[in-house]
Design a protein around this motif. Sequence first.
Motif, mmCIF file in Angstrom:
data_model
loop_
_atom_site.group_PDB
_atom_site.id
_atom_site.type_symbol
_atom_site.label_atom_id
_atom_site.label_comp_id
_atom_site.label_asym_id
_atom_site.label_seq_id
_atom_site.Cartn_x
_atom_site.Cartn_y
_atom_site.Cartn_z
ATOM 1 N N ALA A 57 0.857 -1.295 -0.059
ATOM 2 C CA ALA A 57 -0.076 -0.036 0.064
ATOM 3 C C ALA A 57 0.828 1.172 -0.173
ATOM 4 O O ALA A 57 0.533 2.252 -0.525
ATOM 5 C CB ALA A 57 -0.863 0.244 1.138
ATOM 6 N N ASN A 58 1.951 1.032 0.991
ATOM 7 C CA ASN A 58 2.764 2.277 0.778
ATOM 8 C C ASN A 58 3.560 2.724 -0.355
ATOM 9 O O ASN A 58 3.583 3.873 -0.938
ATOM 10 C CB ASN A 58 3.921 2.219 1.895
ATOM 11 N N LEU B 68 2.004 6.518 -6.735
ATOM 12 C CA LEU B 68 0.934 7.305 -7.245
ATOM 13 C C LEU B 68 0.965 9.063 -7.126
ATOM 14 O O LEU B 68 0.869 9.676 -8.096
ATOM 15 C CB LEU B 68 -0.617 6.899 -6.789
ATOM 16 N N ILE B 69 1.567 9.069 -5.942
ATOM 17 C CA ILE B 69 1.625 10.621 -5.710
ATOM 18 C C ILE B 69 3.028 11.064 -6.479
ATOM 19 O O ILE B 69 3.027 12.242 -6.711
ATOM 20 C CB ILE B 69 1.732 10.903 -4.092
ATOM 21 N N LEU C 254 -7.043 13.053 -5.366
ATOM 22 C CA LEU C 254 -6.082 11.707 -5.607
ATOM 23 C C LEU C 254 -4.943 11.871 -4.620
ATOM 24 O O LEU C 254 -4.790 10.905 -3.726
ATOM 25 C CB LEU C 254 -5.905 11.446 -6.943
ATOM 26 N N GLY C 255 -4.389 12.799 -4.631
ATOM 27 C CA GLY C 255 -3.025 13.060 -3.938
ATOM 28 C C GLY C 255 -3.357 12.970 -2.099
ATOM 29 O O GLY C 255 -2.809 12.205 -1.671
ATOM 30 N N GLY D 155 -3.663 9.488 0.822
ATOM 31 C CA GLY D 155 -3.531 9.890 2.323
ATOM 32 C C GLY D 155 -4.135 8.762 2.863
ATOM 33 O O GLY D 155 -3.574 8.237 4.093
ATOM 34 N N ALA D 156 -5.327 8.252 2.571
ATOM 35 C CA ALA D 156 -5.763 7.115 3.190
ATOM 36 C C ALA D 156 -5.227 5.651 2.860
ATOM 37 O O ALA D 156 -5.430 4.928 3.536
ATOM 38 C CB ALA D 156 -7.253 6.887 2.714
ATOM 39 N N LEU D 157 -4.507 5.491 1.608
ATOM 40 C CA LEU D 157 -3.920 4.501 1.244
ATOM 41 C C LEU D 157 -2.862 3.955 1.875
ATOM 42 O O LEU D 157 -2.498 3.021 2.211
ATOM 43 C CB LEU D 157 -3.775 4.361 -0.430
#
Length: 104
Positions: A19-20, A26-27, A43-44, A49-51
């Motif tokens: 996940a991290n 993605l970021i 998305l960012g 943030g939640a992912l």
Amino acid sequence: MASILGALLRWKLGNDFLANIFGASLIGLLSGLEFRSNIQIFLGIGFCGALTTYSGWMVDVWDLMRNGFFLKAFALLSVTLIVGFLAFAIAFWIGRKTKQSFFP
């Protein structure tokens, strides 16, 4: 809404490391594409943030240390930071190249 989706994906993956790294990628891509709109915020900050889960990562490290696996704890810290940074950097580069291809 995005944070709910990010948290659900993290739960579905069941692996804080994956996940991290996915979130860092993605970021990085979003940063490389230089979205300056609600999409980047959505998305960012919301999704990524939640992912990504700093607290879950620290619990994993703490559990390893508490059980005497200091080398594994150090490895988890180091590998997550290094791989996460590399994932961000590569995705950022891809985002830049993609943006330059469409907007020279």
